[in-house]
Design a protein around this motif. Structure first.
Motif, PDB file in Angstrom:
ATOM      1  N   ILE A 148       0.832  -1.215   0.000  1.00 35.65           N
ATOM      2  CA  ILE A 148       0.000   0.000   0.000  1.00 35.65           C
ATOM      3  C   ILE A 148       0.867   1.266   0.000  1.00 35.65           C
ATOM      4  CG2 ILE A 148      -1.985  -1.133   1.061  1.00 35.65           C
ATOM      5  CD1 ILE A 148      -1.209   0.194   3.704  1.00 35.65           C
ATOM      6  N   GLY A 149       2.130   1.112  -0.380  1.00 32.04           N
ATOM      7  CA  GLY A 149       2.991   2.279  -0.593  1.00 32.04           C
ATOM      8  C   GLY A 149       3.668   2.848   0.631  1.00 32.04           C
ATOM      9  N   ILE A 150       3.736   2.100   1.719  1.00 31.00           N
ATOM     10  CA  ILE A 150       4.421   2.583   2.923  1.00 31.00           C
ATOM     11  C   ILE A 150       5.902   2.229   2.835  1.00 31.00           C
ATOM     12  CG2 ILE A 150       4.606   2.365   5.433  1.00 31.00           C
ATOM     13  CD1 ILE A 150       1.586   1.892   5.507  1.00 31.00           C
ATOM     14  N   GLU A 151       6.761   3.213   3.062  1.00 32.91           N
ATOM     15  CA  GLU A 151       8.206   3.018   2.929  1.00 32.91           C
ATOM     16  C   GLU A 151       8.931   3.516   4.182  1.00 32.91           C
ATOM     17  OE1 GLU A 151       9.175   5.216  -0.559  1.00 32.91           O
ATOM     18  OE2 GLU A 151       8.463   3.657  -1.943  1.00 32.91           O
ATOM     19  N   PHE A 152      10.137   2.979   4.395  1.00 32.73           N
ATOM     20  CA  PHE A 152      10.933   3.318   5.577  1.00 32.73           C
ATOM     21  C   PHE A 152      12.300   3.889   5.183  1.00 32.73           C
ATOM     22  CE2 PHE A 152       7.876   0.264   6.966  1.00 32.73           C
ATOM     23  CZ  PHE A 152       7.641   0.515   8.301  1.00 32.73           C
ATOM     24  N   LEU A 153      12.727   4.906   5.926  1.00 31.84           N
ATOM     25  CA  LEU A 153      14.095   5.414   5.862  1.00 31.84           C
ATOM     26  C   LEU A 153      14.602   5.458   7.296  1.00 31.84           C
ATOM     27  CD1 LEU A 153      13.715   8.368   3.309  1.00 31.84           C
ATOM     28  CD2 LEU A 153      14.899   6.207   2.906  1.00 31.84           C
ATOM     29  N   THR A 154      15.422   4.504   7.673  1.00 31.11           N
ATOM     30  CA  THR A 154      15.912   4.387   9.046  1.00 31.11           C
ATOM     31  C   THR A 154      17.425   4.421   9.008  1.00 31.11           C
ATOM     32  OG1 THR A 154      14.028   2.904   9.393  1.00 31.11           O
ATOM     33  CG2 THR A 154      15.621   3.099  11.195  1.00 31.11           C
ATOM     34  N   THR A 167      18.955  14.552   6.106  1.00 32.99           N
ATOM     35  CA  THR A 167      17.888  13.555   6.039  1.00 32.99           C
ATOM     36  C   THR A 167      18.028  12.782   4.736  1.00 32.99           C
ATOM     37  OG1 THR A 167      16.405  15.003   7.289  1.00 32.99           O
ATOM     38  CG2 THR A 167      15.393  13.190   6.061  1.00 32.99           C
ATOM     39  N   PRO A 168      18.126  11.464   4.794  1.00 34.92           N
ATOM     40  CA  PRO A 168      18.317  10.682   3.562  1.00 34.92           C
ATOM     41  C   PRO A 168      17.072  10.716   2.677  1.00 34.92           C
ATOM     42  CG  PRO A 168      17.872   9.235   5.417  1.00 34.92           C
ATOM     43  CD  PRO A 168      18.033  10.611   5.993  1.00 34.92           C
ATOM     44  N   LYS A 169      17.304  10.634   1.376  1.00 36.51           N
ATOM     45  CA  LYS A 169      16.196  10.569   0.420  1.00 36.51           C
ATOM     46  C   LYS A 169      15.982   9.146  -0.083  1.00 36.51           C
ATOM     47  CE  LYS A 169      16.369  15.334  -1.325  1.00 36.51           C
ATOM     48  NZ  LYS A 169      17.306  15.863  -0.314  1.00 36.51           N
ATOM     49  N   THR A 170      17.047   8.331  -0.026  1.00 38.44           N
ATOM     50  CA  THR A 170      16.946   6.955  -0.490  1.00 38.44           C
ATOM     51  C   THR A 170      17.629   6.015   0.498  1.00 38.44           C
ATOM     52  OG1 THR A 170      19.034   6.969  -1.726  1.00 38.44           O
ATOM     53  CG2 THR A 170      17.066   7.770  -2.879  1.00 38.44           C
ATOM     54  N   ARG A 171      17.287   4.736   0.424  1.00 43.86           N
ATOM     55  CA  ARG A 171      17.920   3.738   1.285  1.00 43.86           C
ATOM     56  C   ARG A 171      19.383   3.519   0.893  1.00 43.86           C
ATOM     57  NH1 ARG A 171      14.436   0.853   4.431  1.00 43.86           N
ATOM     58  NH2 ARG A 171      15.658  -1.070   4.434  1.00 43.86           N
ATOM     59  N   ASP A 172      19.692   3.738  -0.375  1.00 46.14           N
ATOM     60  CA  ASP A 172      21.082   3.581  -0.817  1.00 46.14           C
ATOM     61  C   ASP A 172      22.009   4.557  -0.103  1.00 46.14           C
ATOM     62  OD1 ASP A 172      20.505   1.512  -2.502  1.00 46.14           O
ATOM     63  OD2 ASP A 172      20.402   2.747  -4.326  1.00 46.14           O
ATOM     64  N   GLU A 173      21.518   5.773   0.147  1.00 43.22           N
ATOM     65  CA  GLU A 173      22.313   6.761   0.871  1.00 43.22           C
ATOM     66  C   GLU A 173      22.694   6.254   2.256  1.00 43.22           C
ATOM     67  OE1 GLU A 173      21.125  11.015   0.911  1.00 43.22           O
ATOM     68  OE2 GLU A 173      19.494  10.335  -0.386  1.00 43.22           O
ATOM     69  N   PHE A 175      22.608   2.745   3.432  1.00 38.35           N
ATOM     70  CA  PHE A 175      23.294   1.467   3.557  1.00 38.35           C
ATOM     71  C   PHE A 175      24.573   1.355   2.733  1.00 38.35           C
ATOM     72  CE2 PHE A 175      18.836   0.484   4.753  1.00 38.35           C
ATOM     73  CZ  PHE A 175      19.112   0.199   6.085  1.00 38.35           C
ATOM     74  N   SER A 176      24.912   2.409   1.998  1.00 39.60           N
ATOM     75  CA  SER A 176      26.211   2.429   1.319  1.00 39.60           C
ATOM     76  C   SER A 176      27.305   2.945   2.256  1.00 39.60           C
ATOM     77  CB  SER A 176      26.146   3.309   0.063  1.00 39.60           C
ATOM     78  OG  SER A 176      25.803   4.643   0.403  1.00 39.60           O
ATOM     79  N   ASP A 177      26.898   3.478   3.423  1.00 39.53           N
ATOM     80  CA  ASP A 177      27.851   4.001   4.399  1.00 39.53           C
ATOM     81  C   ASP A 177      28.170   2.927   5.437  1.00 39.53           C
ATOM     82  OD1 ASP A 177      29.135   6.568   5.702  1.00 39.53           O
ATOM     83  OD2 ASP A 177      28.034   5.558   7.325  1.00 39.53           O
ATOM     84  N   GLN A 178      29.426   2.883   5.890  1.00 32.79           N
ATOM     85  CA  GLN A 178      29.843   1.840   6.833  1.00 32.79           C
ATOM     86  C   GLN A 178      29.121   1.903   8.170  1.00 32.79           C
ATOM     87  OE1 GLN A 178      33.940   2.250   8.076  1.00 32.79           O
ATOM     88  NE2 GLN A 178      33.873   4.474   8.009  1.00 32.79           N
ATOM     89  N   LEU A 179      28.624   3.074   8.541  1.00 36.14           N
ATOM     90  CA  LEU A 179      27.900   3.211   9.812  1.00 36.14           C
ATOM     91  C   LEU A 179      26.407   3.449   9.600  1.00 36.14           C
ATOM     92  CD1 LEU A 179      30.463   5.404  11.816  1.00 36.14           C
ATOM     93  CD2 LEU A 179      30.046   2.942  12.021  1.00 36.14           C
ATOM     94  N   TYR A 180      25.944   3.271   8.359  1.00 38.55           N
ATOM     95  CA  TYR A 180      24.540   3.485   8.000  1.00 38.55           C
ATOM     96  C   TYR A 180      24.104   4.906   8.350  1.00 38.55           C
ATOM     97  CZ  TYR A 180      24.475  -1.633   7.638  1.00 38.55           C
ATOM     98  OH  TYR A 180      24.742  -2.935   7.301  1.00 38.55           O
ATOM     99  N   MET A 181      24.996   5.849   8.068  1.00 29.36           N
ATOM    100  CA  MET A 181      24.731   7.265   8.312  1.00 29.36           C
ATOM    101  C   MET A 181      24.805   8.004   6.978  1.00 29.36           C
ATOM    102  SD  MET A 181      26.814   9.927  10.798  1.00 29.36           S
ATOM    103  CE  MET A 181      26.106   9.392  12.342  1.00 29.36           C
ATOM    104  N   PRO A 182      23.762   8.736   6.580  1.00 33.59           N
ATOM    105  CA  PRO A 182      23.735   9.384   5.264  1.00 33.59           C
ATOM    106  C   PRO A 182      24.522  10.696   5.228  1.00 33.59           C
ATOM    107  CG  PRO A 182      21.723   9.865   6.417  1.00 33.59           C
ATOM    108  CD  PRO A 182      22.502   8.949   7.321  1.00 33.59           C
ATOM    109  N   ASP A 183      25.698  10.684   5.817  1.00 30.28           N
ATOM    110  CA  ASP A 183      26.522  11.888   5.910  1.00 30.28           C
ATOM    111  C   ASP A 183      27.970  11.432   6.051  1.00 30.28           C
ATOM    112  OD1 ASP A 183      27.908  14.214   6.738  1.00 30.28           O
ATOM    113  OD2 ASP A 183      26.093  15.028   7.674  1.00 30.28           O
TER     114      ASP A 183
END
Length: 367
Positions: A148-154, A167-173, A175-183
């Motif tokens: 039903i279109g519900i998505e998560f960015l954690t 604030t991340p816009k995508t999950r790739d931002e 989980f591509s980081d070693q600490l799962y931090m979009p910065d």
């Protein structure tokens, strides 16, 4: 032992110990006809499993999930889904020297006091390894919500005091980081600090933020099953969580009502808000905005520094913990927080389906 079951309409029951043969979960209430395979679950387990980042435990586990029931020819059958992950790399001997000693800030003392017995091998049922069962169930819940279109960015919002405002816009931002931090800039600073923690045989804590997009208005109940209280219960059930807030959270205590209130507006025929200080929840129910909450994790209590404690007879002694432990659990906890939010939301989403008589009549109207 009670307390291993969560949910009413979408219900999970986790089982297993850190150094037992296996861990798993039984999911009851998943609708029939959902496309589901082991890979749908495995991709989330891979984000949590030991060795998923360089600052995690050295314990080597594939965490390969096996679907035992509830799925036939790639689709859920509506019957209980049973999932299992077998332990492959236990080193129970690492804990023999401390089997009669209470580890500081662990559940050893309270577990022993309550039951008169405890599994000292890595904490047994109170081990963080139990969370793999939650992640497996959460992957199924997220599959339902995605319909039903519900998505998560954690993501890791803060690690050892190093915080990001991005604030991340995508999950790739994330989980591509070693600490799962979009910065990457803040992540590198945090990583340098963590290296020093490892050298000093110490650990660190941090904060996970979860953003849930696409949640319809009205999910959650108005009294004891409020969406925010249900989320708080689910997140606080994680052993290392010591703080929880939604929206502006604790900062709202310093604001005036005129600053904190989210004023409604008509946005091209759709009711929305100018701000989202409420974190997407009003009166215990989702209001259509992004749901935003944060969970604070304490530093990993298993550190290799010498500490003082007592044994099961109350004698004061010293302890040096051996074994394989995470200097920080925040990155691996990201997918766990997401899983608990998905399980909670799915359960309340199903409750909402019969909140109005019109919904019941529409469902059962003659074809």
């Amino acid at each position: 032992m009670s307390g291993s079951i969560l949910g009413k309409n979408f219900q999970i029951s986790t089982w297993g110990e850190s150094h037992g043969s296996a861990l798993g979960v039984v999911i009851d209430g998943c609708p029939a006809g959902l496309d589901l395979c082991e890979e749908d679950i495995q991709k989330d387990l891979n984000l949590r499993k030991p060795g998923s980042n360089k600052f995690g435990t050295s314990r080597k586990e594939s965490d390969a999930v096996h679907i035992l029931s509830g799925v036939f020819e790639g689709k859920t059958t509506g019957t209980p889904i049973s999932l299992v992950v077998y332990n492959e790399n236990q080193k129970s001997s690492d804990y023999t020297n401390i089997k009669n000693i209470f580890r500081p800030s662990h559940a050893d003392y309270t577990f022993q006091s309550k039951y008169g017995f405890r599994d000292y091998r890595g904490g047994g049922r109170s081990s963080g390894r139990e969370t793999l069962s939650r992640v497996a169930a959460g992957a199924v819940a997220k599959k339902i919500l995605s319909e039903i279109g519900i998505e998560f960015l954690t993501y890791s919002k803060e690690i050892a005091g190093f915080s990001t405002n991005k604030t991340p816009k995508t999950r790739d931002e994330i989980f591509s980081d070693q600490l799962y931090m979009p910065d990457s800039e803040v992540s590198l600073k945090a990583a340098e600090y963590l290296k020093k923690c490892v050298e000093d045989h110490d650990s660190a804590g941090g904060i996970v933020e979860c953003i849930i997009k696409g949640v319809p208005v009205g999910i959650g109940e108005t009294v004891f099953d409020k969406l925010d209280s249900a989320l708080a219960k689910a997140i606080f059930s994680l052993g290392a969580v010591k703080g929880f807030e939604i929206g502006t959270g604790f900062a709202s205590a310093k604001l005036k009502g005129s600053q904190n209130n989210d004023q409604f507006i008509n946005n091209s025929g759709r009711i929305s808000k100018k701000t989202n200080n409420s974190g997407g929840i009003l009166g215990g129910m989702s209001d259509g905005s992004d749901i935003i909450f944060r969970a604070a994790f304490k530093p990993t209590p298993s550190i290799f520094k010498k500490q003082t404690t007592v044994d099961i007879n109350g004698n004061e002694t010293e302890i040096e913990i051996k074994g394989r432990h995470d200097p920080i659990i925040v990155p691996r906890a990201v997918i766990v927080v997401e899983a608990m939010a998905a399980i909670t939301l799915t359960d309340l989403l199903f409750s909402n389906m019969f909140s109005k008589i019109d919904s019941v009549k529409n469902f059962y109207k003659p074809l």
